[in-house]
Design a protein around this motif. Structure first.
Motif, PDB file in Angstrom:
ATOM      1  N   THR A   1      21.353 -17.614 -21.683  1.00  0.00           N
ATOM      2  CA  THR A   1      19.953 -16.630 -21.147  1.00  0.00           C
ATOM      3  C   THR A   1      20.294 -17.204 -19.656  1.00  0.00           C
ATOM      4  O   THR A   1      19.909 -18.422 -19.166  1.00  0.00           O
ATOM      5  CB  THR A   1      18.439 -16.484 -21.745  1.00  0.00           C
ATOM      6  OG1 THR A   1      18.983 -16.511 -22.739  1.00  0.00           O
ATOM      7  CG2 THR A   1      18.011 -15.306 -20.945  1.00  0.00           C
ATOM      8  N   ASP A   2      20.043 -16.015 -18.708  1.00  0.00           N
ATOM      9  CA  ASP A   2      19.836 -16.852 -17.360  1.00  0.00           C
ATOM     10  C   ASP A   2      18.364 -16.165 -17.253  1.00  0.00           C
ATOM     11  O   ASP A   2      18.511 -15.075 -16.877  1.00  0.00           O
ATOM     12  CB  ASP A   2      21.483 -15.630 -16.431  1.00  0.00           C
ATOM     13  CG  ASP A   2      22.349 -16.252 -16.760  1.00  0.00           C
ATOM     14  OD1 ASP A   2      22.775 -17.515 -17.049  1.00  0.00           O
ATOM     15  OD2 ASP A   2      23.943 -15.459 -16.289  1.00  0.00           O
ATOM     16  N   PHE A   3      18.423 -17.208 -16.022  1.00  0.00           N
ATOM     17  CA  PHE A   3      16.611 -16.692 -15.422  1.00  0.00           C
ATOM     18  C   PHE A   3      16.530 -17.180 -14.079  1.00  0.00           C
ATOM     19  O   PHE A   3      17.627 -18.174 -13.723  1.00  0.00           O
ATOM     20  CB  PHE A   3      15.622 -17.908 -15.841  1.00  0.00           C
ATOM     21  CG  PHE A   3      15.407 -17.745 -17.128  1.00  0.00           C
ATOM     22  CD1 PHE A   3      14.703 -17.481 -17.930  1.00  0.00           C
ATOM     23  CD2 PHE A   3      17.104 -18.836 -18.135  1.00  0.00           C
ATOM     24  CE1 PHE A   3      14.660 -17.022 -19.574  1.00  0.00           C
ATOM     25  CE2 PHE A   3      16.436 -18.845 -19.700  1.00  0.00           C
ATOM     26  CZ  PHE A   3      15.129 -18.345 -20.142  1.00  0.00           C
ATOM     27  N   ARG A   4      15.849 -16.465 -13.680  1.00  0.00           N
ATOM     28  CA  ARG A   4      15.352 -16.767 -11.995  1.00  0.00           C
ATOM     29  C   ARG A   4      14.075 -17.253 -11.818  1.00  0.00           C
ATOM     30  O   ARG A   4      13.125 -17.297 -12.751  1.00  0.00           O
ATOM     31  CB  ARG A   4      14.925 -15.186 -11.774  1.00  0.00           C
ATOM     32  CG  ARG A   4      15.497 -15.060  -9.490  1.00  0.00           C
ATOM     33  CD  ARG A   4      15.095 -14.167  -9.127  1.00  0.00           C
ATOM     34  NE  ARG A   4      16.520 -13.180  -9.450  1.00  0.00           N
ATOM     35  CZ  ARG A   4      16.001 -11.798  -9.786  1.00  0.00           C
ATOM     36  NH1 ARG A   4      15.605 -11.361 -11.053  1.00  0.00           N
ATOM     37  NH2 ARG A   4      17.175 -11.619 -10.254  1.00  0.00           N
ATOM     38  N   VAL A   5      14.270 -18.612 -11.055  1.00  0.00           N
ATOM     39  CA  VAL A   5      13.320 -19.342 -10.790  1.00  0.00           C
ATOM     40  C   VAL A   5      12.860 -19.222  -9.113  1.00  0.00           C
ATOM     41  O   VAL A   5      13.586 -19.145  -8.301  1.00  0.00           O
ATOM     42  CB  VAL A   5      13.804 -20.917 -11.054  1.00  0.00           C
ATOM     43  CG1 VAL A   5      13.031 -21.579 -10.868  1.00  0.00           C
ATOM     44  CG2 VAL A   5      15.292 -21.349 -11.999  1.00  0.00           C
ATOM     45  N   GLY A   6      11.197 -18.632  -9.836  1.00  0.00           N
ATOM     46  CA  GLY A   6      10.299 -18.732  -8.193  1.00  0.00           C
ATOM     47  C   GLY A   6      10.454 -20.126  -7.718  1.00  0.00           C
ATOM     48  O   GLY A   6      10.418 -20.627  -5.960  1.00  0.00           O
ATOM     49  N   ASN A   7      10.761 -21.741  -8.351  1.00  0.00           N
ATOM     50  CA  ASN A   7      10.636 -22.804  -7.758  1.00  0.00           C
ATOM     51  C   ASN A   7      10.520 -23.810  -8.447  1.00  0.00           C
ATOM     52  O   ASN A   7      10.951 -23.044  -9.555  1.00  0.00           O
ATOM     53  CB  ASN A   7       8.719 -23.513  -7.175  1.00  0.00           C
ATOM     54  CG  ASN A   7       7.806 -23.452  -7.860  1.00  0.00           C
ATOM     55  OD1 ASN A   7       8.165 -24.521  -8.537  1.00  0.00           O
ATOM     56  ND2 ASN A   7       7.088 -22.009  -8.166  1.00  0.00           N
ATOM     57  N   PRO A   8      11.753 -24.453  -7.951  1.00  0.00           N
ATOM     58  CA  PRO A   8      11.813 -25.913  -9.351  1.00  0.00           C
ATOM     59  C   PRO A   8      10.735 -26.097 -10.227  1.00  0.00           C
ATOM     60  O   PRO A   8      11.255 -27.040 -11.954  1.00  0.00           O
ATOM     61  CB  PRO A   8      12.507 -27.429  -8.307  1.00  0.00           C
ATOM     62  CG  PRO A   8      12.436 -26.474  -6.789  1.00  0.00           C
ATOM     63  CD  PRO A   8      10.859 -25.422  -6.809  1.00  0.00           C
TER      64      PRO A   8
END
Length: 301
Positions: free
Chosen positions: A252-259
């Motif tokens: 699964t690929d996710f978009r990350v808002g911050n580390p």
């Protein structure tokens, strides 16, 4: 030695196909000209080469206006096309002589490139008897026959099988190692990432992103997370604020808002005994950047 394209403009009647394109190639290597179908890539290339008239802008090579009849320039066009009824030798000799090669030197170059590209057996055959892939080999050989300093490749890998794709890639790598200046247009983003240091992305004739590819990626930061696990990770991922981009059998690929979100997810996954097969926090790929900047423009032209 450098190629400078400054404020290039090309119009067809009231339609502006290229809107003030500017870029500089000031060292050997591969520069990528990217865009969807109809974005103006091929029109830009032909305008740079002087094959099309320009309504504005200048193109200079080694400090003076580019003149392809006086300089060693090679061009592999997107639209493949040889003279159907002439033999490969006749056509290659014709183009070699146009580039100023004497007959003996031209024959040496013809034999070298056909051998390098695995096409020597077609020397005396008419072009119409060759497959599209083998015609493409011949056209690449023609582009390289004068040992050009400036090489322009418009979709060089289009339509090739995996074996010949690797062959073309090895030839391109050889030309890079020789210190050539290369402009490449391609829809194959992994190929661009393999070869190119600087890029420009066109959208409806206008540059929407350009610069050093590594610096562009760094500017986005590590905002993509790819995860594969033996367990269902979606509830935990959503709890940590991750946004699902896509799910495939490979993870699964996710978009990350911050580390911090990615770090929290990793910590909780380990604490929860989740078996992580893959965990990759990365910068966006060129494919992802391209879709963001140029997605939605699907007109042909």
């Amino acid at each position: 030695m450098s190629l400078i394209v400054d404020n290039l403009v090309k119009r067809y009647g009231e339609f502006t196909a290229v809107k003030g394109l500017s870029f500089t190639i000031d060292k050997p290597g591969v520069f990528a000209l990217l865009g969807t179908n109809g974005a103006g890539k091929t029109t830009s290339i032909r305008s740079i080469l002087g094959m099309l008239s320009r309504e504005g802008g200048t193109v200079t090579w080694k400090g003076r206006a580019l003149n392809t009849t006086e300089e060693r320039v090679g061009y592999l066009a997107e639209e493949r096309g040889l003279y159907a009824k002439y033999t490969i030798h006749e056509q290659m000799m014709y183009f070699a002589e146009l580039k100023g090669l004497k007959k003996n030197k031209a024959n040496d170059a013809i034999n070298f490139w056909l051998d390098r590209l695995g096409a020597s057996e077609y020397l005396k055959k008419r072009a119409e008897t060759l497959s599209k892939g083998n015609q493409q080999k011949v056209q690449l050989a023609i582009a390289l026959i004068s040992d050009p300093e400036l090489l322009i490749l418009d979709e060089p890998l289009s339509g090739l099988d995996p074996v010949n794709t690797d062959l073309f890639r090895s030839v391109i790598r050889d030309e890079i190692n020789k210190g050539k200046y290369i402009i490449m247009s391609s829809h194959q983003m992994p190929t661009i990432e393999e070869f190119c240091t600087d890029i420009v992305i066109l959208h409806r004739g206008e540059a929407v992103l350009q610069g050093n590819l590594n610096e562009i990626k760094k500017g986005y930061g590590r905002v993509k997370l790819s995860v594969k696990a033996d367990e269902n990770i979606l509830p935990l991922a959503l709890e940590c604020g991750l946004e699902v981009v896509q799910q495939t059998p490979n993870g699964t690929d996710f978009r990350v808002g911050n580390p911090v979100q990615a770090e929290t997810f990793l910590k909780k996954a380990i604490e929860g005994g989740i078996t992580l097969v893959k965990y990759e926090l990365r910068e966006p790929s060129l494919h992802e950047i391209f879709v963001e900047k140029a997605g939605g423009d699907t007109n042909e032209g």
